[in-house]
Design an enzyme around this catalytic site. Structure first.
Site, PDB file in Angstrom:
ATOM      1  N   ASN B  69      -2.698  -2.614   1.284  1.00  0.00           N
ATOM      2  CA  ASN B  69      -3.962  -3.127   0.887  1.00  0.00           C
ATOM      3  C   ASN B  69      -3.806  -4.470   0.603  1.00  0.00           C
ATOM      4  O   ASN B  69      -2.715  -5.214   0.262  1.00  0.00           O
ATOM      5  CB  ASN B  69      -4.395  -2.362  -0.346  1.00  0.00           C
ATOM      6  CG  ASN B  69      -4.070  -3.344  -1.757  1.00  0.00           C
ATOM      7  OD1 ASN B  69      -4.698  -4.527  -2.208  1.00  0.00           O
ATOM      8  ND2 ASN B  69      -2.929  -2.813  -2.428  1.00  0.00           N
ATOM      9  N   MET B  71      -6.800  -6.558  -0.921  1.00  0.00           N
ATOM     10  CA  MET B  71      -8.126  -6.756  -1.610  1.00  0.00           C
ATOM     11  C   MET B  71      -8.289  -8.193  -1.809  1.00  0.00           C
ATOM     12  O   MET B  71      -9.378  -8.602  -1.442  1.00  0.00           O
ATOM     13  CB  MET B  71      -7.989  -5.692  -2.743  1.00  0.00           C
ATOM     14  CG  MET B  71      -8.127  -4.253  -2.825  1.00  0.00           C
ATOM     15  SD  MET B  71      -8.762  -3.429  -1.354  1.00  0.00           S
ATOM     16  CE  MET B  71     -10.481  -3.664  -1.739  1.00  0.00           C
ATOM     17  N   GLY B  72      -7.155  -8.603  -2.371  1.00  0.00           N
ATOM     18  CA  GLY B  72      -7.481 -10.206  -2.471  1.00  0.00           C
ATOM     19  C   GLY B  72      -7.881 -10.562  -4.037  1.00  0.00           C
ATOM     20  O   GLY B  72      -8.604 -11.364  -4.093  1.00  0.00           O
ATOM     21  N   LEU B  73      -7.672  -9.687  -4.869  1.00  0.00           N
ATOM     22  CA  LEU B  73      -8.073  -9.750  -6.304  1.00  0.00           C
ATOM     23  C   LEU B  73      -9.751 -10.045  -6.206  1.00  0.00           C
ATOM     24  O   LEU B  73     -10.272 -10.769  -7.203  1.00  0.00           O
ATOM     25  CB  LEU B  73      -7.436 -11.001  -7.102  1.00  0.00           C
ATOM     26  CG  LEU B  73      -5.684 -10.606  -7.024  1.00  0.00           C
ATOM     27  CD1 LEU B  73      -5.162 -11.824  -7.429  1.00  0.00           C
ATOM     28  CD2 LEU B  73      -5.452  -9.358  -8.076  1.00  0.00           C
ATOM     29  N   CYS B 128       0.837  -9.879  -7.544  1.00  0.00           N
ATOM     30  CA  CYS B 128       0.090  -9.544  -6.465  1.00  0.00           C
ATOM     31  C   CYS B 128       0.602 -10.128  -5.182  1.00  0.00           C
ATOM     32  O   CYS B 128       0.775 -11.354  -5.037  1.00  0.00           O
ATOM     33  CB  CYS B 128      -1.446  -9.905  -6.656  1.00  0.00           C
ATOM     34  SG  CYS B 128      -2.571  -9.364  -5.049  1.00  0.00           S
ATOM     35  N   LYS B 163       3.438  -7.504 -15.641  1.00  0.00           N
ATOM     36  CA  LYS B 163       3.480  -6.890 -14.426  1.00  0.00           C
ATOM     37  C   LYS B 163       4.060  -7.445 -13.083  1.00  0.00           C
ATOM     38  O   LYS B 163       3.847  -8.616 -12.940  1.00  0.00           O
ATOM     39  CB  LYS B 163       2.251  -6.287 -13.839  1.00  0.00           C
ATOM     40  CG  LYS B 163       2.315  -5.137 -12.902  1.00  0.00           C
ATOM     41  CD  LYS B 163       1.114  -4.455 -12.435  1.00  0.00           C
ATOM     42  CE  LYS B 163       1.207  -3.619 -11.310  1.00  0.00           C
ATOM     43  NZ  LYS B 163       0.008  -2.922 -10.933  1.00  0.00           N
ATOM     44  N   ILE B 189       6.421  -1.248 -10.701  1.00  0.00           N
ATOM     45  CA  ILE B 189       6.223  -2.346  -9.825  1.00  0.00           C
ATOM     46  C   ILE B 189       4.660  -2.665  -9.216  1.00  0.00           C
ATOM     47  O   ILE B 189       3.922  -1.414  -9.223  1.00  0.00           O
ATOM     48  CB  ILE B 189       7.178  -2.310  -8.665  1.00  0.00           C
ATOM     49  CG1 ILE B 189       6.915  -1.005  -7.797  1.00  0.00           C
ATOM     50  CG2 ILE B 189       8.679  -2.284  -9.072  1.00  0.00           C
ATOM     51  CD1 ILE B 189       7.647  -0.854  -6.379  1.00  0.00           C
TER      52      ILE B 189
HETATM   53  C1  LIG Z   1      -6.179  -0.683  -3.591  1.00  0.00           C
HETATM   54  C2  LIG Z   1      -5.262  -1.443  -4.282  1.00  0.00           C
HETATM   55  C3  LIG Z   1      -5.683  -2.614  -5.383  1.00  0.00           C
HETATM   56  C4  LIG Z   1      -4.716  -2.952  -6.225  1.00  0.00           C
HETATM   57  N1  LIG Z   1      -5.165  -4.001  -7.196  1.00  0.00           N
HETATM   58  C5  LIG Z   1      -4.269  -4.346  -8.003  1.00  0.00           C
HETATM   59  C6  LIG Z   1      -4.710  -5.371  -8.973  1.00  0.00           C
HETATM   60  O1  LIG Z   1      -5.782  -5.822  -8.878  1.00  0.00           O
HETATM   61  N2  LIG Z   1      -3.911  -5.755  -9.853  1.00  0.00           N
HETATM   62  C7  LIG Z   1      -2.587  -5.352 -10.050  1.00  0.00           C
HETATM   63  O2  LIG Z   1      -1.901  -5.425 -10.942  1.00  0.00           O
HETATM   64  N3  LIG Z   1      -2.276  -4.284  -9.095  1.00  0.00           N
HETATM   65  C8  LIG Z   1      -3.041  -4.002  -8.077  1.00  0.00           C
HETATM   66  N4  LIG Z   1      -2.390  -3.019  -7.334  1.00  0.00           N
HETATM   67  C9  LIG Z   1      -1.397  -2.381  -7.402  1.00  0.00           C
HETATM   68  C10 LIG Z   1      -1.312  -0.947  -8.041  1.00  0.00           C
HETATM   69  O3  LIG Z   1      -1.650  -1.425  -9.480  1.00  0.00           O
HETATM   70  C11 LIG Z   1       0.249  -0.496  -8.417  1.00  0.00           C
HETATM   71  O4  LIG Z   1       1.010  -1.477  -8.856  1.00  0.00           O
HETATM   72  C12 LIG Z   1       0.834  -0.190  -6.925  1.00  0.00           C
HETATM   73  O5  LIG Z   1      -0.375   0.477  -6.192  1.00  0.00           O
HETATM   74  C13 LIG Z   1       1.915   0.834  -7.023  1.00  0.00           C
HETATM   75  O6  LIG Z   1       1.299   2.044  -7.432  1.00  0.00           O
HETATM   76  P1  LIG Z   1       0.852   3.321  -6.783  1.00  0.00           P
HETATM   77  O7  LIG Z   1       1.851   3.791  -5.814  1.00  0.00           O
HETATM   78  O8  LIG Z   1       0.683   4.461  -7.766  1.00  0.00           O
HETATM   79  O9  LIG Z   1      -0.658   3.041  -6.522  1.00  0.00           O
HETATM   80  C14 LIG Z   1      -3.452  -2.483  -6.436  1.00  0.00           C
HETATM   81  C15 LIG Z   1      -3.238  -1.340  -5.563  1.00  0.00           C
HETATM   82  C16 LIG Z   1      -3.863  -0.725  -4.440  1.00  0.00           C
HETATM   83  C17 LIG Z   1      -3.581   0.348  -3.771  1.00  0.00           C
END
Ligand SMILES: Cc1cc2nc3c(=O)[nH]c(=O)nc-3n(C[C@H](O)[C@H](O)[C@H](O)COP(=O)(O)O)c2cc1C
Ligand SMILES: Cc1cc2nc3c(=O)[nH]c(=O)nc-3n(C[C@H](O)[C@H](O)[C@H](O)COP(=O)(O)OP(=O)(O)OC[C@H]3O[C@@H](n4cnc5c(N)ncnc54)[C@H](O)[C@@H]3O)c2cc1C
Ligand SMILES: Cc1cc2nc3c(=O)[nH]c(=O)nc-3n(C[C@H](O)[C@H](O)[C@H](O)COP(=O)(O)OP(=O)(O)OC[C@H]3O[C@@H](n4cnc5c(N)ncnc54)[C@H](O)[C@@H]3O)c2cc1C
Ligand SMILES: Cc1cc2nc3c(=O)[nH]c(=O)nc-3n(C[C@H](O)[C@H](O)[C@H](O)COP(=O)(O)O)c2cc1C
Ligand code: FES
Ligand code: FES
Lengths: 263, 302, 302, 263
Positions: B69, B71-73, B128, B163, B189
């Site tokens: 992804n 998304m770009g915050l 990010c 994080k 992570i």
């Molecule tokens: C669509 C999407 C958006 C994310 N947005 C953020 C975010 O805004 N801030 C953040 O700290 N991590 C963000 N992450 C990372 C997740 O919080 C997480 O660290 C990462 O996806 C690994 O966990 P997972 O495999 O359970 O998804 C995002 C992940 C995904 C897939």
């Protein structure tokens, strides 16, 4: 082995003008989907956006209104050029009932046309209320007629059919007829109106909603409406769900995830 | 205290699963629904000071073993977002506010406003991989991590969690720096910097070209990171990355995590994954004679 | 020149696929068989100066989307191994000798002996994530990478390729350093540092605890690395990590790779994967009007 | 959902002394496998090594000779303790023929016993030549007899059956009988001997080989023999393949991947 990215690339075979502002782009492959399901259409280098599958099956196509940058770019692409598509996504219309009322406003008919065809094919009797601003903007009128539906036209300017709103025509038909299911897709204020009609006439309905979509797969929350997600729980929702949505016709999220009122 | 309850930096959770930042947490109502599906806590979307649209579409790629992804915050800015936080708090489970920013001061300011909403803790997104100057760049060296943590610590009363990015040669040094800076916990992570290219179009799929890999593909990397961090710090660790089954959660816990977050698993399994993982944990603990999650924490280091 | 032929640092390959180091290349005969299955070149097992047993079993974990291995660089020592190299050379396709060592001088010495066997190129393994002091530690900073490349370059006449670790915050800086040091090509990526824990036994599965993740799980990371490296250097790049289909190979090529290596795909698909990938490349090129692999190289940067 | 590591953990239910140096460990789950397939057995904290599945199915077990650290540790583990297992791996015996000769040396019977049982069950007539150093080391004699095979004993010291080599007995039976398939597993020099017998008597054979194994899944090359891999192409090879293996009975790789002669 499927391509590990979810994106399928299709070559454009044809662009068909449906109305002065609405076009259908046909693609060189097939897309098997339920009526009401959508795809994410990637116009390379420009944008990616959700579009209902207006022609499912072998002659895959989508029907789009030119509203901004992305759709404008799509509209100037020529046969032979390529676009990316992922999907089909979401839950489509569940086709039931013997006497069906379909109410379409704007490009809503893009999602509804395959539904009309399938319903007629399964021997339901189908009334279609097709509303537009003016005659030239009526989408898929002939397609519905050819399928065998009874088409009722409404236009804002009275240039064809009855002058007025699709909802007024729908009310008339519902009160006169013996419909056992209503299907709709269009502006949210129209859906809110039909929901009220559905309550008073006790004819259940299914409506397809539109929300700003980023992921299309239920992770980003941008299409959220009361905790439901238009991309995976919808776009088609039943009467039961719709009537519980407090945001319906009221607020949606903008591209920043900010809550804005629905015009 | 039931067997699944955990305490992390003083925050009591009914079970060790949390919703990860960025997945179904743009709206308060979606967060509430995820708690109904079983999550023991929710982390919010990462928010900044001002509204931000994020990257244009396409911003997500579906792989066989995960997602990329970019998304770009996107976020409506902290002030507008506090309304959603308030709704999420109605769920009754702890809400952890995730924040980002382009500088120490900015992050501290957003954290302060987030804390004012009464969140249980603030999570600092220092990781990010696809938002220039706002994520991993800000958290890529131990010095930066330490001073950001210090600044935030000075401006909020609630626990703060750092994080961290796995896109580094030593995540353990980043964790130690966070601990030095006063962080009350480590979240590891975030996603792995990644890319997908569409051969037929000859271009990267994401509008931002680069994105972050999440889901099953990254689990073994996340578990390794938590294992390394556990040897480097004494503060609690929250494991995240690819958790999809109770077995995955156990790997993180035994590597040293007190709790786990899940994001991408909602895409592959649906929100029911929270209760499935919790049920699986309960069964495993019964079958293997563990009385609490704490008892299992870090045992793979023995 | 058929459409699939490529030239990398002067080495002519009949197609852009190579066997990656460490997979089915302990014996010359196995390498010959992989060339019969279609590989355009083979890289040897990484060898050092002295025999080395590697880590005790278990040394491999099978995941849904890849493998974690901690072989620990077992090898019979360069002198004994040259017999196997000679057998591999009987295949007629280019043989690239992979070497490792604990110091600049040691690597240069092994490379020299390897080159004496007449290999087409020497690949420097600066990136094994699970052999202390011998792999990634040696190749973790640009300075080290540059000076190792210089030392090897001074001792051999054949092209040298630096194989880099993705476990870093900037693989592009490592690649630039290798180019500075005189490397004739970059190989990216080696495995991602990872771990698997067995919950029921409460311990890491690998005897070495840490291992390296390979296979599908890492492809999007590898493609990203190659894309970044392509922007940083002018020497050719060999992409490796999770290549399993022709589509995967195309992602690497369009990101900037001249050729790709495959290892873990042999586990998931069998050695037939080489001809499958080549067939797929040929079909793609025909359907999309590309006359050579070179034409597709790096086009995702446009 | 399967455990994403390939490792299944089993609780030891029983350790059975088969001979003074060979034991069977039974485990608390099932392992469905073809006769001749093997598993990688992980004695936690000690070692992991390949073992034939001597009891496939519900009462899963392996039968091991105590030869070094790993097997010694396994031998002192008590019921209730846990080991990890991955597999089943490799290609087993393909059971064909109506009159079968089975030749087992050393622990070879561990791989062959399920094969004997299955062959008898499919109504083949089965002769088993069971060789050992001395009477007490004869493995699964009763098991074969109970299955319904005709068991012919050879011992090096003459303490039971005929004194001498299993290959001598096999020669005698092959020359006298009407066997249409020979199966074997045991020391490589025995296999080489039987291969020659197979050539002269024109009775095809299948033999299970042993090589040092690290991965067990066809990636590390440590079990290589002439480009074939015992872990995935074997451990059971046909007469046709065996007769082309120039390394058979000659060289193998040690733990460093160095080539050493076979004793
Ligand atoms: C669509 C999407 C958006 C994310 N947005 C953020 C975010 O805004 N801030 C953040 O700290 N991590 C963000 N992450 C990372 C997740 O919080 C997480 O660290 C990462 O996806 C690994 O966990 P997972 O495999 O359970 O998804 C995002 C992940 C995904 C897939
Ligand atoms: C499930 C679903 C099905 C749809 N089916 C059709 C269809 O069949 N035919 C049709 O003409 N339109 C359809 N739409 C609307 C269509 O997605 C937008 O018209 C299109 O995205 C406009 O893109 P643009 O780049 O031209 O406009 P922009 O200039 O980017 O924006 C113009 C307006 O289009 C809408 N829009 C833009 N991007 C998105 C997005 N990613 N998601 C949702 N809305 C967006 C917004 O309201 C925006 O204000 C559908 C929308 C959804 C959610
Ligand atoms: C396909 C296959 C099936 C086998 N089935 C059986 C069986 O059913 N019963 C049985 O008793 N033995 C069997 N063996 C042999 C068994 O693997 C070894 O006896 C065992 O590994 C010894 O381990 P250790 O730690 O006790 O010995 P160590 O002290 O480690 O070594 C003693 C000797 O055992 C052999 N050995 C050790 N490790 C391995 C390894 N990883 N791979 C192969 N050989 C090794 C070597 O010859 C070594 O010299 C089989 C081997 C293979 C390849
Ligand atoms: C079992 C195994 C052994 C490996 N041994 C080596 C090695 O000796 N030297 C090396 O440079 N890379 C080694 N690697 C890394 C591979 O060469 C390759 O970089 C990595 O596996 C990613 O490619 P893949 O996904 O195609 O396997 C090994 C990988 C595996 C799976
Ligand atoms: S569009 Fe992302 S959740 Fe629906
Ligand atoms: S044991 Fe590794 S290839 Fe056979």
């Amino acid at each position: 082995m499927p391509i590990d990215s979810g994106v399928r690339v299709f070559v454009i075979t044809e662009q068909v003008d449906e109305t002065p502002t609405i076009r259908t782009v046909h693609l060189d492959g097939s897309m098997h989907a339920q009526p009401g399901q959508f795809v994410m259409v990637w116009v390379p280098g420009k944008d990616e956006f959700p579009m209902s599958i207006s022609y499912p099956g072998e002659r895959f196509g989508i029907t789009y209104k030119i509203v901004g940058e992305g759709t404008r770019h799509l509209s100037i692409m020529r046969p032979g050029e390529k676009i990316g598509v992922r999907g089909p996504y979401g839950k489509g219309y569940s086709i039931e009932g013997e006497s069906i009322l379909v109410v379409a406003g704007g490009t809503g008919m893009a999602a509804l046309a395959p539904m009309v065809e399938q319903a007629v094919a399964s021997s339901a009797s189908v009334d279609v209320v097709l509303g537009a601003r003016t005659q030239s903007e009526l989408l898929f009128r002939t397609r519905c007629e050819r399928a065998g539906a009874a088409v009722h036209i409404t236009t804002d300017d009275g240039s064809d059919g009855s002058k007025g709103l699709a909802t007024d025509k729908a009310k008339e038909l519902l009160e006169a007829g013996d419909h056992d299911m209503m299907y709709t897709c269009g502006p949210e204020r129209m859906i809110v109106g039909l929901l009220e009609l559905s309550r008073t006439t006790v004819v259940p309905m299914q409506a397809s909603l539109e929300r700003y979509m980023k992921c299309g797969i239920g992770v980003c929350d941008s299409c959220a409406i009361d905790g439901k997600h238009v991309c995976v729980d919808g776009p088609v929702f039943s009467h039961e769900v719709l009537s519980k949505l407090s945001d319906l016709g009221r607020t949606r999220l903008n591209t920043s995830g900010g809550r804005i009122p629905i015009d | 205290m039931t067997e699944l309850e955990v305490d992390i930096a003083g925050i009591r959770m009914r079970n060790p699963t949390m919703l990860a930042s960025g997945i179904l947490n743009e709206t308060g109502r979606s967060m509430v629904d995820v708690t109904k599906a079983g999550a023991g806590a929710v982390v919010t979307k990462s928010v900044g000071l001002e509204p931000r649209e994020g990257h244009p579409n396409p911003c997500v790629v579906e792989l066989e073993c995960g997602l990329i992804n970019a998304m770009g915050l996107p976020n409506p800015g902290i002030d507008a977002y506090l309304e959603e936080v308030a709704v999420a708090q109605g769920s009754g489970v702890p809400v952890i506010g995730s924040v980002f920013g382009g500088s120490e001061d900015e992050i501290a300011e957003v954290a302060k406003r987030m804390a004012s909403a009464g969140v249980a803790a603030v999570e600092l997104n220092l990781s990010c991989p696809h938002a220039e100057g706002l994520g991993a760049e800000i958290g890529s060296t131990p010095d930066m991590v330490e001073s950001i943590c210090k600044a935030v610590k000075a401006s909020v009363d609630v626990p703060i969690f750092a994080k961290l990015t796995p896109n580094t040669s030593s995540i353990a040094s980043l964790a130690s720096a966070a601990e030095e800076g006063g962080a009350d916990g480590i979240v590891a992570i975030n996603t792995l910097r990644a890319m997908a290219i569409c051969p037929e179009l000859g271009r990267p799929i994401l509008s931002n070209r680069f994105g972050g890999l999440s889901g099953k593909a990254v689990r073994a990397v996340g578990v390794r990171c938590v294992y390394e961090i556990f040897d480097a710090v004494t503060i609690p660790i929250i494991g995240v990355g690819g958790v999809t089954t109770s077995n995955d959660a156990l790997e993180y816990i035994m590597a040293g995590a007190t709790a786990v977050q899940m994001g991408t698993a909602i895409w592959s399994e649906g929100a029911g994954v929270f209760s499935d993982v919790c049920d699986g944990l309960g069964e495993f603990m019964k079958a293997n004679g563990y009385g609490s999650v704490e008892e299992m924490k870090g045992i793979a280091h023995r």
